[in-house]
Design a protein around this motif. Structure first.
Motif, PDB file in Angstrom:
ATOM      1  N   GLY A   1      -0.035  10.657  -3.550  1.00 31.29           N
ATOM      2  CA  GLY A   1       0.327  10.608  -5.021  1.00 31.29           C
ATOM      3  C   GLY A   1      -0.075   9.376  -5.386  1.00 31.29           C
ATOM      4  O   GLY A   1      -0.990   8.458  -4.789  1.00 31.29           O
ATOM      5  N   TRP A   2       0.375   8.860  -6.499  1.00 29.74           N
ATOM      6  CA  TRP A   2      -0.097   7.525  -7.054  1.00 29.74           C
ATOM      7  C   TRP A   2       1.059   6.791  -7.744  1.00 29.74           C
ATOM      8  O   TRP A   2       2.010   7.546  -8.134  1.00 29.74           O
ATOM      9  N   LEU A   3       1.177   5.730  -7.890  1.00 28.87           N
ATOM     10  CA  LEU A   3       2.425   4.609  -8.305  1.00 28.87           C
ATOM     11  C   LEU A   3       1.970   3.668  -9.256  1.00 28.87           C
ATOM     12  O   LEU A   3       0.925   3.127  -9.206  1.00 28.87           O
TER      13      LEU A   3
ATOM     14  N   SER B   1      -1.476   1.588  -7.980  1.00 29.93           N
ATOM     15  CA  SER B   1      -2.255   2.072  -6.838  1.00 29.93           C
ATOM     16  C   SER B   1      -3.683   2.249  -6.908  1.00 29.93           C
ATOM     17  O   SER B   1      -4.142   2.974  -7.781  1.00 29.93           O
ATOM     18  N   ASP B   2      -4.417   2.083  -5.922  1.00 29.65           N
ATOM     19  CA  ASP B   2      -5.854   1.869  -6.176  1.00 29.65           C
ATOM     20  C   ASP B   2      -6.521   3.304  -6.296  1.00 29.65           C
ATOM     21  O   ASP B   2      -7.612   3.584  -6.438  1.00 29.65           O
ATOM     22  N   ASN B   3      -5.858   4.210  -6.028  1.00 31.86           N
ATOM     23  CA  ASN B   3      -6.429   5.732  -6.250  1.00 31.86           C
ATOM     24  C   ASN B   3      -6.321   6.180  -7.623  1.00 31.86           C
ATOM     25  O   ASN B   3      -6.280   7.228  -7.916  1.00 31.86           O
ATOM     26  N   GLN B   4      -6.036   5.318  -8.761  1.00 33.78           N
ATOM     27  CA  GLN B   4      -6.118   5.457 -10.088  1.00 33.78           C
ATOM     28  C   GLN B   4      -6.803   4.417 -10.701  1.00 33.78           C
ATOM     29  O   GLN B   4      -6.597   3.357 -10.102  1.00 33.78           O
ATOM     30  N   ASP B   5      -7.331   4.926 -11.940  1.00 30.91           N
ATOM     31  CA  ASP B   5      -8.039   3.789 -12.814  1.00 30.91           C
ATOM     32  C   ASP B   5      -7.066   3.149 -13.801  1.00 30.91           C
ATOM     33  O   ASP B   5      -6.006   3.853 -14.186  1.00 30.91           O
ATOM     34  N   GLN B   6      -7.294   2.353 -14.459  1.00 31.31           N
ATOM     35  CA  GLN B   6      -6.500   1.514 -15.366  1.00 31.31           C
ATOM     36  C   GLN B   6      -6.409   2.466 -16.512  1.00 31.31           C
ATOM     37  O   GLN B   6      -4.920   2.537 -17.048  1.00 31.31           O
TER      38      GLN B   6
ATOM     39  N   ALA C   1       0.881  -1.137  -0.140  1.00 35.90           N
ATOM     40  CA  ALA C   1      -0.001   0.051  -0.011  1.00 35.90           C
ATOM     41  C   ALA C   1       0.786   1.350   0.092  1.00 35.90           C
ATOM     42  O   ALA C   1       2.079   1.059   0.284  1.00 35.90           O
ATOM     43  N   ILE C   2       0.132   2.346  -0.210  1.00 40.39           N
ATOM     44  CA  ILE C   2       1.084   3.766  -0.122  1.00 40.39           C
ATOM     45  C   ILE C   2       0.150   4.647   0.339  1.00 40.39           C
ATOM     46  O   ILE C   2      -0.829   4.609   0.723  1.00 40.39           O
ATOM     47  N   GLN C   3       0.850   5.988   0.716  1.00 39.52           N
ATOM     48  CA  GLN C   3       0.297   6.986   1.218  1.00 39.52           C
ATOM     49  C   GLN C   3      -0.496   7.676   0.148  1.00 39.52           C
ATOM     50  O   GLN C   3      -0.136   7.712  -1.019  1.00 39.52           O
TER      51      GLN C   3
ATOM     52  N   LEU D   1      -2.466  -1.544  -3.545  1.00 37.64           N
ATOM     53  CA  LEU D   1      -1.959  -1.705  -4.823  1.00 37.64           C
ATOM     54  C   LEU D   1      -2.774  -2.839  -5.414  1.00 37.64           C
ATOM     55  O   LEU D   1      -3.300  -3.646  -4.842  1.00 37.64           O
ATOM     56  N   ALA D   2      -3.315  -2.393  -6.693  1.00 34.05           N
ATOM     57  CA  ALA D   2      -4.089  -3.405  -7.426  1.00 34.05           C
ATOM     58  C   ALA D   2      -3.273  -4.270  -8.500  1.00 34.05           C
ATOM     59  O   ALA D   2      -2.699  -3.296  -9.271  1.00 34.05           O
ATOM     60  N   ALA D   3      -3.138  -5.422  -8.469  1.00 32.25           N
ATOM     61  CA  ALA D   3      -2.185  -6.156  -9.576  1.00 32.25           C
ATOM     62  C   ALA D   3      -3.229  -6.313 -10.701  1.00 32.25           C
ATOM     63  O   ALA D   3      -4.435  -6.644 -10.684  1.00 32.25           O
ATOM     64  N   LEU D   4      -2.763  -6.316 -11.867  1.00 34.17           N
ATOM     65  CA  LEU D   4      -3.423  -6.684 -13.212  1.00 34.17           C
ATOM     66  C   LEU D   4      -3.377  -8.327 -13.449  1.00 34.17           C
ATOM     67  O   LEU D   4      -4.440  -8.758 -13.719  1.00 34.17           O
ATOM     68  N   ALA D   5      -2.425  -8.713 -12.925  1.00 31.07           N
ATOM     69  CA  ALA D   5      -2.162 -10.128 -13.268  1.00 31.07           C
ATOM     70  C   ALA D   5      -2.580 -10.982 -11.969  1.00 31.07           C
ATOM     71  O   ALA D   5      -1.758 -10.506 -11.078  1.00 31.07           O
TER      72      ALA D   5
END
Lengths: 747, 153
Positions: free
Chosen positions: A38-40, A54-59, A33-35, A222-226
């Motif tokens: 920002g996003w990553l 990171s989950d605060n962003q969409d694909q 997880a992150i703070q 974090l959200a993993a694609l794979a």
């Protein structure tokens, strides 16, 4: 201490199963997880394909962000190197500060929402232009720390900036701080080592600046694609946005701090200390500004290092000077270790000690405030038993395993010899210190629920530390080691000198022997010739010579015979010290009888009234030498009593605590007691030569013989009333009484 | 016929005094004088200038310790090492009282060791004693008897 009103209860600590005891096992590098400031993105380092975000962003947004990046640049990143700034990027009208780094498996790209902050313009330039020169002018460590705290405060606008140092045990001590009103002062406070677990300290080395913008943040997973990628396996140790331990966040909230930043002070690859910044409210710093903070930390580290090196060199130099003085004094003197305590001020100054002791086997010399002799000997024994050349402790009682010794809370010792117990010890008294902790460090104990909670209180807690001295500095330990080397050098040199002296002495003795031989042979011959030819002249021409001529010739003959005797006596005297003693039991009674007979053959001794005690002792001595001594004493008595009528000579036993002997007393001319010390010297005479004949060596021979047997001579005299000469020889070690006792015991 | 006494002495004054002492002791033996150790050995071995002397060993050798060329100790050593000469009585006649000389002489089988007294009358009587003992009382087995001696260890 004033307690921050916004101090909150440790919420997270209660909701997480992770106790402090598990801190060391916490996966702080891979929190998954992150703070949220920002996003990553996590990319495949080969093809820059998206693996996780990171989950605060969409694909779609993540993918369009990748389109803005230069794939060449990303591929050229080196694994495990520090993050590289990629500049500011605008995405959908929003501005980001972007940085990227490579882990072993992935490429991590971080987007931070760009901010404007205080002192944001060209902070690096400011550091170089004004901060660095001030650091260079600063003299000592606390001044460096103070400057750094002030500069950091100015640069970042944090409400509290602390500079603190870790000690050998890992506890932190606050050296300097810069505060806004409303912030608690921690200056001089100590933070227990347990506040920072070991793996966190490792991260401090890896990642030199860490910002927690808001302790109340909600971690973004974090959200993993794979599906095969476990986000908990993504290494975020270098990530600026990495989510931190919930325990740490609780700690911050307990401290009343919602934003924090720490900059590592790394010297020689070791975490020397931290610049720690706190703010009551959430606070963010831009990436360029954080770079400047990192740079500030590096400048401070370099200054501290150079300061340490300089002051260590300066103090080493001063100590070396002292060592040299000590050694110089020692080599000027007889070089015995004892001489060291003859110059106590230097010896004590060398180690800033209050007392010192020199131990040479069972001998002990001390100076200053030292423990009792027995305690020093016991300590010396123990140190010698450790088999180390230099021993130091500032908490002796803990290591020595005995009750605290007065004046010796700390000890520094050097061992001079591997074979002998030759040590020098320095002592430092107990310094009772108080340590002000930022909260009671002992609180880090399991709570009722079996978990360890982060400290809830940072109120000052004062601990009294006992049984310790001031620590011995590396320079002091180095100085005594140097002294040890020098002493060993001196000892070796002295040994060589002694050996040389022995050789020289042997040579001189040989020369003296050759000289004696020459005297005995070559001087006796002409004496004999003179005496012989004078006799021949008198025999052949005696009748025709005048009375006067005959008298002169008689004098010549007498003189030559006397010279011959003198040569013989001298030779005997010199031989006395060279030949080995053949000691056995001598019946002195029988010896004296024989000597009386021998002396009575000369007409002048025939008048003597001898009074010989019947119980003369048996003495342990070389019979021949003892006879020479006794004959000399008896002949002396005969000589100096011959003017009496009748001459009376008494021989009696002497029995004293230190041995047995005999005494010869006469009623002769005597002597003045003020000359008694001269009597036994070579060629000492108290009477005119024509009055009493003699070579002046007789008594010297007696003394030398008696002393070679370990005995003593003495004399008493009174002018006109005679003299008493005697000697005492030590009794043999095997006392007959002792023998019988031993026999009883054995039987 | 009496065997001669061999006197080996390099110092001319000692030689004269010794000869006078021998004379006063009223011995009938001839006295043969050699001035150094080499001459003494030549005489004893009937070699060199003494090759044609009459056969026979002297009654006694009065041997000075300090001699030029071959010293007294070396002469003594040579005599004791020579089967034909071994039995000759040898008296060391010397000024030296050094223990080392005395010890060495006795080790090498000297018959007597006489330190010359300083007083002439004592010297004469010592020589007379020696002469009577060694020259008149014929030849005892070497080393079996000792005469008045000083400086013995």
């Amino acid at each position: 201490m004033h307690v921050d009103p916004r101090l909150r209860p440790p919420r997270l600590a209660e909701t997480t199963p992770t106790g402090l005891a598990d801190c060391a096992a916490e996966p702080i590098r891979t929190p998954g997880a992150i703070q949220p400031h920002g996003w990553l993105l996590v990319l495949d380092p080969m093809d820059c394909g998206l693996l996780a975000f990171s989950d605060n962003q969409d694909q779609p947004r993540a993918r369009s962000a990748i389109g803005l990046l230069d794939p060449q640049r990303l591929r050229s990143l080196v694994p495990d190197a520090l993050p590289v700034g990629l500049g500011a990027l605008v995405l959908d009208g929003e501005r980001f500060d972007v940085s990227a780094h490579r882990t072993r498996q992935h490429c991590v790209v971080e987007f931070e929402y760009a901010t404007d902050g205080p002192g944001d313009d060209a902070p690096l330039y400011r550091l170089t232009r004004s901060f660095l020169p001030r650091l260079q002018r600063a003299g000592e460590l606390n001044e460096l720390a103070r400057l750094a705290a002030a500069e950091m405060k100015c640069l970042t606008g944090f409400g509290r900036c602390l500079v603190y140092r870790f000690d050998a045990a890992g506890h932190g001590e606050v050296l300097a701080e810069e505060l806004d009103p409303g912030y608690d002062s921690y200056l001089g406070h100590h933070f227990p080592a347990a506040d920072i677990p070991p793996q966190a300290r490792e991260l401090y080395l890896l990642n030199r600046v860490r910002l927690i913008a808001d302790a109340d943040y909600t971690p973004v997973p974090l959200a993993a694609l794979a599906p095969e990628l476990a986000t908990e396996a993504v290494d975020l140790s270098q990530a600026q946005l990495r989510s931190v331990s919930p325990v740490h966040l609780a700690y911050m909230r307990n401290m009343g701090t919602l934003a924090s930043m720490s900059v590592s002070i790394v010297i020689d690859g070791r975490l020397w200390g931290l610049i720690s910044c706190h703010h009551h409210t959430p606070r963010r710093l831009s990436l360029p500004l954080r770079r400047a903070c990192e740079h500030l930390g590096e400048l401070l580290a370099l200054s501290i290092q150079s300061n340490e090196v300089t002051s260590s060199a300066r103090s080493s130099l001063a100590l070396r000077q002292l060592t040299l003085e000590l050694v110089a004094q020692l080599s000027d003197s007889d070089a015995s270790l004892q001489q060291l305590v003859a110059h106590p001020s230097q010896l004590l100054r060398l180690t800033q000690s209050r007392g010192a002791a020199v131990v040479r086997d069972d001998q002990l010399w001390t100076t200053g405030e030292v423990p009792g002799d027995d305690q020093i000997q016991a300590l010396a024994n123990w140190v010698a038993g450790l088999g180390v050349t230099v021993y130091e402790s500032s908490a002796l009682a803990q290591h020595f395993g005995q009750a605290p010794i007065p004046h010796a809370a700390g000890v520094l010792a050097i061992s001079i010899s591997q074979v002998h117990r030759h040590l020098i010890l320095w002592f430092r008294p107990e310094i009772v210190t108080t340590v002000t902790w930022a909260g009671d460090p002992r609180k880090a104990e399991p709570g009722g629920d079996g978990h360890i909670h982060p400290r809830a209180s940072f109120a000052s807690w004062v601990e009294t530390v006992r049984g310790r001295s001031l620590p011995w500095s590396a320079e002091e330990v180095g100085a005594v080691n140097e002294l040890r080397q020098a002493l060993i050098g001196i000892v070796l040199r002295r040994a060589e000198e002694v050996a040389e002296m022995a050789t020289e002495l042997g040579r001189v003795n040989k020369e003296l022997e050759a000289f004696s031989y020459t005297v005995s042979h070559d001087l006796r011959a002409p004496m004999r010739h003179i005496a012989g030819y004078v006799d021949l002249v008198v025999d052949a021409e005696g009748g025709q010579l005048s009375e006067r001529a005959r008298k002169y010739l008689a004098n010549v003959k007498e003189a030559s015979v006397f010279s011959g005797k003198l040569v013989d006596a001298l030779l005997e005297f010199s031989r006395m010290s060279r030949s080995a003693l053949k000691v056995r039991s001598v019946n002195v009674g029988v010896m004296v009888e024989g000597l009386v007979r021998e002396l009575s053959r000369h007409e002048r001794a025939s008048q003597v009234e001898w009074q010989i005690a019947p119980d003369l002792p048996a003495l342990q001595a070389d019979p021949l030498l003892l006879q020479v001594a006794v004959r000399n004493l008896m002949a002396n008595a005969v000589k100096y009593s011959r003017t009496r009528t009748p001459p009376r000579i008494t021989i009696r036993p002497v029995r004293r605590a230190d041995g047995d002997g005999i005494e010869v007393e006469d009623n002769g001319v005597g002597f003045q007691m003020k000359y008694v010390d001269k009597l036994f010297g070579v060629f000492q005479r108290l009477h005119a030569a024509e009055e009493f004949e003699g070579t002046g060596i007789g008594l010297a021979n007696v003394k030398r013989i008696v002393e070679r047997h370990g005995g003593t001579v003495y004399a008493h005299g009174e002018v006109g009333h005679g003299a008493r000469f005697g000697f005492v020889l030590p009794r043999p070690a095997a006392d007959p009484h002792l023998d019988s006792r031993t026999g009883d015991l054995l039987a | 016929m009496l065997k001669p006494i061999l006197l080996v002495e390099d110092d001319k004054r000692d030689l004269e005094l010794t000869l006078i002492a021998l004379e006063r002791s009223q011995l009938a033996n001839d006295v043969v004088v050699m001035r150094d150790g080499e001459q003494a050995l030549d005489y004893l071995r009937r070699e060199g200038p003494h090759a044609d002397r009459a056969e026979g060993n002297p009654a006694v050798v009065l041997l000075d310790l300090k001699l030029p060329k071959v010293n007294g100790i070396e002469v003594l050593q040579a005599v004791r090492g020579d089967a034909a000469l071994r039995a000759i009585p040898i008296v060391m006649l010397t000024s030296s009282q050094e223990e080392a000389d005395v010890l060495r002489s006795y080790e090498l089988g000297v018959n007597a060791y006489v330190v010359k007294p300083v007083a002439f009358d004592q010297f004469v009587s010592a020589i007379a004693d020696l002469g009577i003992f060694w020259a008149v009382l014929n030849e005892p087995p070497p080393g079996s008897l000792k005469v008045s001696r000083r400086g013995e260890p």
